[in-house]
Design a protein around this motif. Sequence first.
Motif, PDB file in Angstrom:
ATOM      1  N   ASP A  99       0.852  -1.186   0.000  1.00  0.00           N
ATOM      2  CA  ASP A  99       0.000   0.000   0.000  1.00  0.00           C
ATOM      3  C   ASP A  99       0.891   1.240   0.000  1.00  0.00           C
ATOM      4  N   LEU A 100       0.920   1.963  -1.100  1.00  0.00           N
ATOM      5  CA  LEU A 100       1.790   3.126  -1.232  1.00  0.00           C
ATOM      6  C   LEU A 100       1.105   4.425  -0.817  1.00  0.00           C
ATOM      7  N   THR A 101      -0.180   4.349  -0.442  1.00  0.00           N
ATOM      8  CA  THR A 101      -0.941   5.566  -0.168  1.00  0.00           C
ATOM      9  C   THR A 101      -0.519   6.250   1.125  1.00  0.00           C
ATOM     10  N   THR A 102       0.210   5.537   1.989  1.00  0.00           N
ATOM     11  CA  THR A 102       0.601   6.127   3.272  1.00  0.00           C
ATOM     12  C   THR A 102       1.935   6.855   3.203  1.00  0.00           C
ATOM     13  N   TYR A 103       2.588   6.852   2.046  1.00  0.00           N
ATOM     14  CA  TYR A 103       3.933   7.402   1.940  1.00  0.00           C
ATOM     15  C   TYR A 103       3.924   8.765   1.242  1.00  0.00           C
ATOM     16  N   ALA A 104       4.777   9.649   1.740  1.00  0.00           N
ATOM     17  CA  ALA A 104       4.933  10.969   1.127  1.00  0.00           C
ATOM     18  C   ALA A 104       5.955  10.943  -0.006  1.00  0.00           C
ATOM     19  N   VAL A 105       6.886   9.989   0.050  1.00  0.00           N
ATOM     20  CA  VAL A 105       7.895   9.819  -0.987  1.00  0.00           C
ATOM     21  C   VAL A 105       7.928   8.347  -1.387  1.00  0.00           C
ATOM     22  N   VAL A 106       7.917   8.077  -2.683  1.00  0.00           N
ATOM     23  CA  VAL A 106       8.021   6.716  -3.207  1.00  0.00           C
ATOM     24  C   VAL A 106       9.187   6.693  -4.189  1.00  0.00           C
ATOM     25  N   VAL A 107      10.179   5.849  -3.915  1.00  0.00           N
ATOM     26  CA  VAL A 107      11.362   5.731  -4.763  1.00  0.00           C
ATOM     27  C   VAL A 107      11.254   4.444  -5.576  1.00  0.00           C
ATOM     28  N   VAL A 108      11.472   4.562  -6.880  1.00  0.00           N
ATOM     29  CA  VAL A 108      11.397   3.426  -7.805  1.00  0.00           C
ATOM     30  C   VAL A 108      12.784   3.252  -8.418  1.00  0.00           C
ATOM     31  N   PRO A 109      13.665   2.490  -7.759  1.00  0.00           N
ATOM     32  CA  PRO A 109      15.058   2.420  -8.213  1.00  0.00           C
ATOM     33  C   PRO A 109      15.344   1.193  -9.076  1.00  0.00           C
ATOM     34  N   GLN A 110      15.655   1.421 -10.346  1.00  0.00           N
ATOM     35  CA  GLN A 110      16.016   0.350 -11.273  1.00  0.00           C
ATOM     36  C   GLN A 110      14.993  -0.789 -11.266  1.00  0.00           C
ATOM     37  N   LEU A 111      13.723  -0.436 -11.249  1.00  0.00           N
ATOM     38  CA  LEU A 111      12.667  -1.455 -11.269  1.00  0.00           C
ATOM     39  C   LEU A 111      12.468  -1.865 -12.726  1.00  0.00           C
ATOM     40  N   TYR A 112      13.436  -2.622 -13.225  1.00  0.00           N
ATOM     41  CA  TYR A 112      13.502  -2.991 -14.650  1.00  0.00           C
ATOM     42  C   TYR A 112      12.221  -3.685 -15.104  1.00  0.00           C
ATOM     43  N   LEU A 113      11.785  -4.681 -14.378  1.00  0.00           N
ATOM     44  CA  LEU A 113      10.568  -5.433 -14.693  1.00  0.00           C
ATOM     45  C   LEU A 113       9.446  -4.916 -13.810  1.00  0.00           C
ATOM     46  N   VAL A 114       8.305  -4.595 -14.412  1.00  0.00           N
ATOM     47  CA  VAL A 114       7.174  -4.118 -13.611  1.00  0.00           C
ATOM     48  C   VAL A 114       5.881  -4.491 -14.330  1.00  0.00           C
ATOM     49  N   THR A 115       4.887  -4.863 -13.553  1.00  0.00           N
ATOM     50  CA  THR A 115       3.584  -5.180 -14.128  1.00  0.00           C
ATOM     51  C   THR A 115       2.800  -3.898 -14.354  1.00  0.00           C
ATOM     52  N   ASP A 116       1.778  -3.968 -15.182  1.00  0.00           N
ATOM     53  CA  ASP A 116       0.900  -2.814 -15.396  1.00  0.00           C
ATOM     54  C   ASP A 116       0.265  -2.373 -14.083  1.00  0.00           C
ATOM     55  N   GLU A 117      -0.143  -3.339 -13.272  1.00  0.00           N
ATOM     56  CA  GLU A 117      -0.796  -3.035 -12.005  1.00  0.00           C
ATOM     57  C   GLU A 117       0.129  -2.255 -11.073  1.00  0.00           C
ATOM     58  N   HIS A 118       1.381  -2.684 -10.968  1.00  0.00           N
ATOM     59  CA  HIS A 118       2.303  -2.003 -10.071  1.00  0.00           C
ATOM     60  C   HIS A 118       2.700  -0.635 -10.605  1.00  0.00           C
TER      61      HIS A 118
END
Length: 664
Positions: free
Chosen positions: A448-467
Amino acid sequence: MRSWPTKTLALGGDYNPEQWPRPVWDEDIALMQRANIAFVSLGIFSWSWLEPAKGEYDFEWLDTIMDKLHAGGIAVDLATATATPPPWLSAAHPEILPVDVDGHTLWPGSRQAWCPTSPVFRDYALALARQLATRYHDHPALAMWHVSNEYACHNLPCYCDECARHFRTWLRRRYEGLDALNDAWGTAFWSQRYTDWEQILPPRRSTTFNNPTHVLDYKRFSSDALLEHMRGERAVLDELSPGVPVTTNFMTLQHFRHLDYTQWTPTVDVVSTDHYIVDVLQHPRAELAFSGDLTRGLAGGAPWMLMEHSTSAVNWQPTNHAKAPGQTIRDALAHVARGADTIGWFQWRQSRAGSEKFHSAVVPHAGADSARFREVEELGRIAGRLGELVGSRVESRVAILHDYQAIWAAEGPCMPSSELDALEAAHAIHRQLHDRGVTADVVHPSADLTTYAVVVVPQLYLVTDEHAAAVAAAAEAGAQVVVTYFSGISDEQDHVRLGGYPGAFRDLLGVRVEEFFPLGPDETVLLTDGTGTWWSEDVTALPGTEVVSTYAAPPLAGRPAVTRRDVGRGGAAWYLSTLPDDDRLGALLDGVLSAAGVEPTVAALPRGVEATRRSDSTGSWLFLLNHTSAEQTVRATGHDLVSDTAVDGSVRLAPGGAAVVRER
């Protein structure tokens, strides 16, 4: 059944009484009481003692030590003892042995010499687990079950024929048919199209590069194979010893990436891990913090258990450095600061013989009359005072996304750079936050990312549409989202997302990349405000996207290097197409944190001092760890549970010292 100790920060560790004559056992328990040891993990490598021959069990010694531990007030985390088969089993059934990528059998003589899919090994392991669960379920010392030990530390991946058969079964469950598999694996390339399931093998050593999705699926299968094995033991324990918590020790160290622990956590009642300082790393303390934050993320933010770490030196590095005076205490508290409520060591008493005889222990070769044991005794006194914070949680408003399957894919064959570590950006950003006293949860993209003020996406090479959609939704809701290079490139089948990089995040970021320009480990690229390392890209900023900095040297001179785009209700999406040097990366993160309203745990934190906070409904506890060789002063008010003294406005930390300040 004994309740797990919760009135104190529980200290303990691996106990191997079978290595010692029985008079030592009574001395051990007396010393455990002196050091405020609350639990031991028992029997992890004792299969050959418990079942010296097929179907012949000897529990007398285990009965005796279980009774002694109970009488001494010490809880037992009892192992199923299935981590390593005894020699008689390997001799009778050599088919259980694992096989490496070149087809070589890995022979017994070490540990974990068993194939993850061997039905023969599984039958024998489940039989032993059944015997132990039946005999000890009602023992008053039993507080937890410990299934196997450090899964996949040595026997994964295995490429034997048994694994090949199980792999084909796994693939049949994953894909509707061979057409779906051929499409997922892209077998139109290099004439790899399969027309029969029996044609499919593990990705063994071949003439050149293996198919990347084939390799990725084999890593998924291998993790699932061991998980299925653990579930088998868990089922036995649930049947015969219901109500007793079950765990197994993960390995959330930087270099261990064999298992997708996100899928393992539902199988354990308590998330536990092992961690050891790796001296060859450039930033070993920061790696310890990252490991703790990752373990906490796997536990869903709940307190977790450090099953193993070392009081001092290990035995498996090129040079095994002893810890400095005070470091045994500081390292233990570093894990507590990240959410651990239980602290264990490998092991209780240092072995006289065997491969780990020079691995440190609570009771070293020098005995209890030693500085190391006295330091553990002091930690035991501190642990008693820290009991009040057990159950509290670590405060964090920053998330760093971490996905084992994305790591596997990024480390596959034929990538733009084989020099690039899939966690390079994650560790660099986490370290900058750590140095600023800003705590980050390291979580899976499904969190659940809704509780965070900062979200870091580091080198997330593979990712689903949902994520990818969840990341975009966080920005729309007001979060500052930071995406780095080599993210969003492929879907879950490791198929490149077409139309320009960074694929899944292109619209969110408002950028389009036509080509990668990776850098070697000794190369840098000049930016208008610093230098970049590891990576660079030909970036186009789309309308509405701000260019924060640009490349300042050919071949990318004048092209955007860092960008920012306003999103939704006060959110923003930042893109780093290179890894800026420490000063520039830190300055960028300062801007991100300021925009998000995220403050450091302590203002004006001295460099080299680590600060985190745990809290619950009753109050909060400020952890301060001085990793420098000089005395440091930090603003704080309350009561220091380490020194058991009042703190009025500031706390003085001795060189290498620590404080845990009750702030309420």
